[in-house]
Design a protein around this motif. Structure first.
Motif, mmCIF file in Angstrom:
data_model
loop_
_atom_site.group_PDB
_atom_site.id
_atom_site.type_symbol
_atom_site.label_atom_id
_atom_site.label_comp_id
_atom_site.label_asym_id
_atom_site.label_seq_id
_atom_site.Cartn_x
_atom_site.Cartn_y
_atom_site.Cartn_z
ATOM 1 N N PHE A 76 0.737 -1.459 -0.051
ATOM 2 C CA PHE A 76 0.161 0.156 0.088
ATOM 3 C C PHE A 76 0.746 1.247 -0.166
ATOM 4 N N THR A 77 1.851 1.234 0.765
ATOM 5 C CA THR A 77 2.873 2.573 0.807
ATOM 6 C C THR A 77 4.171 2.555 0.343
ATOM 7 N N GLY A 78 4.671 1.406 -0.097
ATOM 8 C CA GLY A 78 6.170 1.182 -0.296
ATOM 9 C C GLY A 78 6.288 2.010 -1.676
ATOM 10 N N LYS A 79 7.772 2.656 -1.540
ATOM 11 C CA LYS A 79 8.137 3.326 -2.830
ATOM 12 C C LYS A 79 9.546 3.135 -2.935
ATOM 13 N N VAL A 80 9.846 2.714 -4.171
ATOM 14 C CA VAL A 80 11.452 2.416 -4.726
ATOM 15 C C VAL A 80 11.969 3.701 -5.199
ATOM 16 N N LYS A 81 13.012 3.976 -4.506
ATOM 17 C CA LYS A 81 13.691 5.127 -5.082
ATOM 18 C C LYS A 81 14.200 4.870 -6.470
ATOM 19 N N PRO A 82 14.372 5.895 -7.246
ATOM 20 C CA PRO A 82 14.929 5.705 -8.779
ATOM 21 C C PRO A 82 16.178 5.240 -8.694
ATOM 22 N N ALA A 83 16.695 4.379 -9.353
ATOM 23 C CA ALA A 83 18.065 3.842 -9.652
ATOM 24 C C ALA A 83 18.953 4.894 -10.049
ATOM 25 N N GLY A 84 18.344 5.949 -10.826
ATOM 26 C CA GLY A 84 19.155 6.759 -11.220
ATOM 27 C C GLY A 84 20.004 7.707 -10.225
ATOM 28 N N GLU A 101 20.722 -4.451 -8.859
ATOM 29 C CA GLU A 101 21.705 -4.986 -10.243
ATOM 30 C C GLU A 101 22.567 -3.798 -10.692
ATOM 31 N N LEU A 102 22.184 -2.541 -10.706
ATOM 32 C CA LEU A 102 22.710 -1.298 -11.044
ATOM 33 C C LEU A 102 23.945 -0.942 -10.072
ATOM 34 N N THR A 103 23.409 -1.263 -8.993
ATOM 35 C CA THR A 103 24.646 -1.117 -7.884
ATOM 36 C C THR A 103 25.876 -2.115 -7.837
ATOM 37 N N ILE A 104 25.494 -3.335 -8.262
ATOM 38 C CA ILE A 104 26.466 -4.309 -8.378
ATOM 39 C C ILE A 104 27.292 -3.991 -9.510
ATOM 40 N N GLU A 105 26.908 -3.711 -10.539
ATOM 41 C CA GLU A 105 27.780 -2.896 -11.824
ATOM 42 C C GLU A 105 28.739 -1.797 -11.331
ATOM 43 N N GLY A 106 28.021 -0.898 -10.441
ATOM 44 C CA GLY A 106 28.930 0.141 -10.147
ATOM 45 C C GLY A 106 30.007 -0.092 -9.327
ATOM 46 N N VAL A 127 32.101 5.041 -16.038
ATOM 47 C CA VAL A 127 31.138 4.379 -14.859
ATOM 48 C C VAL A 127 29.828 4.798 -15.021
ATOM 49 N N ALA A 128 29.986 6.308 -15.108
ATOM 50 C CA ALA A 128 28.758 7.162 -15.613
ATOM 51 C C ALA A 128 28.127 6.446 -16.776
ATOM 52 N N GLN A 129 28.645 6.548 -17.826
ATOM 53 C CA GLN A 129 28.113 5.993 -19.196
ATOM 54 C C GLN A 129 27.479 4.713 -19.149
ATOM 55 N N LYS A 130 28.307 3.879 -18.219
ATOM 56 C CA LYS A 130 27.897 2.519 -18.156
ATOM 57 C C LYS A 130 26.767 2.306 -17.239
ATOM 58 N N LEU A 131 26.541 2.906 -16.513
ATOM 59 C CA LEU A 131 25.535 2.809 -15.344
ATOM 60 C C LEU A 131 24.105 3.449 -16.064
ATOM 61 N N ARG A 132 24.306 4.766 -16.834
ATOM 62 C CA ARG A 132 23.081 5.417 -17.396
ATOM 63 C C ARG A 132 22.637 4.466 -18.561
ATOM 64 N N ALA A 133 23.630 3.697 -19.171
ATOM 65 C CA ALA A 133 23.158 2.880 -20.020
ATOM 66 C C ALA A 133 22.186 1.896 -19.708
ATOM 67 N N LEU A 134 22.248 1.690 -18.211
ATOM 68 C CA LEU A 134 21.539 0.464 -17.642
ATOM 69 C C LEU A 134 19.988 0.775 -17.158
ATOM 70 N N LEU A 135 20.043 2.323 -17.318
ATOM 71 C CA LEU A 135 18.685 2.873 -16.717
ATOM 72 C C LEU A 135 17.632 3.004 -18.170
ATOM 73 N N GLY A 136 16.166 3.177 -17.760
ATOM 74 C CA GLY A 136 15.127 3.471 -18.701
ATOM 75 C C GLY A 136 15.445 4.650 -19.177
ATOM 76 N N PRO A 137 14.734 4.973 -20.334
ATOM 77 C CA PRO A 137 15.160 6.404 -21.141
ATOM 78 C C PRO A 137 14.603 7.531 -20.205
ATOM 79 N N GLY A 138 13.678 7.520 -19.191
ATOM 80 C CA GLY A 138 13.332 8.410 -18.627
ATOM 81 C C GLY A 138 14.194 8.807 -17.505
ATOM 82 N N GLU A 139 14.930 7.774 -16.891
ATOM 83 C CA GLU A 139 15.640 7.820 -15.683
ATOM 84 C C GLU A 139 17.065 8.261 -16.288
#
Length: 254
Positions: A67-75, A219-224, A237-249
């Motif tokens: 009901f109340t959970g929220k996941v912080k954006p991976a970005g 999973e993003l954290t593991i790659e970082g 590192v920045a390019q690799k991690l951003r590539a793992l994100l969705g377009p909006g993120e």
């Protein structure tokens, strides 16, 4: 807090009640205690019967999260890990020790701590991936519990209706009571279908989605962490991690 589930369920019930009133019905007529007990007591019990008590406890503890959970954006983690990569590249992994306390992501903190302690990169990845897998399994089981309730509820409602119709047949000698009895018999089916599609199945899907988002962040954290441990260039590192994100993120993390 993400109120999507609360908003969806409350507004959905509001729409159902509104339609009932528009059709000339009385919402109070839908509140039939035997039908409510049958659906909201029997349904969880048969779901428990199909699993273990540990599964039920996991689902129960996940209810508030649904009901109340929220996941912080991976970005959000990208600039944090890029900053760690810059310092590690300049001063070495041990230099990150004084920054660990300021990291508010427990999974990232644990991974960086193990990296500082000299854990072998492959072993560190295996440990972190095992944690991700374990969490995915727990989330999957919690979601399945509510999905099972969504599958059982309509059929249990039919059981209530059949019992109600048996009672109707017992009173054929009193025609003036039949209309009320028949209407009451179908209330159980109504609540079975309504609870499945407005409560149980949405909760299962919500938990499944929260689990997916949390797993993607981990999973993003593991790659970082792997990139930091390898001493990779912060830009890479920045390019690799951003590539793992969705377009909006990707746009938000830029």
């Amino acid at each position: 807090m993400d109120p999507a589930t609360i908003i969806g369920i409350v507004v959905a019930f509001g729409a159902i009640i509104g339609v009932n009133v528009m059709e000339g019905g009385n919402p109070a007529a839908l509140i039939v205690p035997p039908a409510l007990v049958l659906i909201f007591v029997t349904t969880p019990l048969v779901a428990i019967a199909g699993g273990t008590l540990a599964d039920a406890k996991t689902a129960g503890s996940s209810l508030a999260r649904a009901f109340t959970g929220k996941v912080k954006p991976a970005g959000d983690l990208v600039p944090v890990m890029v900053g760690l990569a810059e310092r590690a590249r300049k001063e070495g992994l041990l230099a990150l020790q004084d920054q660990v306390g300021s990291i508010d992501d427990e999974f990232l903190k644990a991974g960086i701590t193990m990296a500082i302690d000299g854990t072998d990169p492959e072993e560190l990845r295996d440990i972190l991936e095992s944690q991700v897998y374990s969490k995915q399994q727990a989330d999957k089981q919690a979601a399945k519990f509510f999905a099972d309730m969504g599958a059982y509820a309509p059929t249990i409602g039919i059981i209530g209706t059949v019992m109600g119709l048996v009672h109707v047949l017992e009173n054929l000698s009193t025609p003036d009571k039949l209309g009320h009895l028949i209407a009451g018999a179908f209330i159980a089916t109504l609540w079975g279908v309504m609870s499945a599609n407005v409560i149980f199945l949405p909760l299962g899907n919500r938990l499944k989605r929260l689990g997916q988002l949390e797993a993607e962040r981990m999973e993003l954290t593991i790659e970082g962490i792997s990139a930091i441990q390898a001493g990779s260039n912060p830009r890479a590192v920045a390019q690799k991690l951003r590539a793992l994100l969705g377009p909006g993120e990707q746009a938000e993390a830029a």
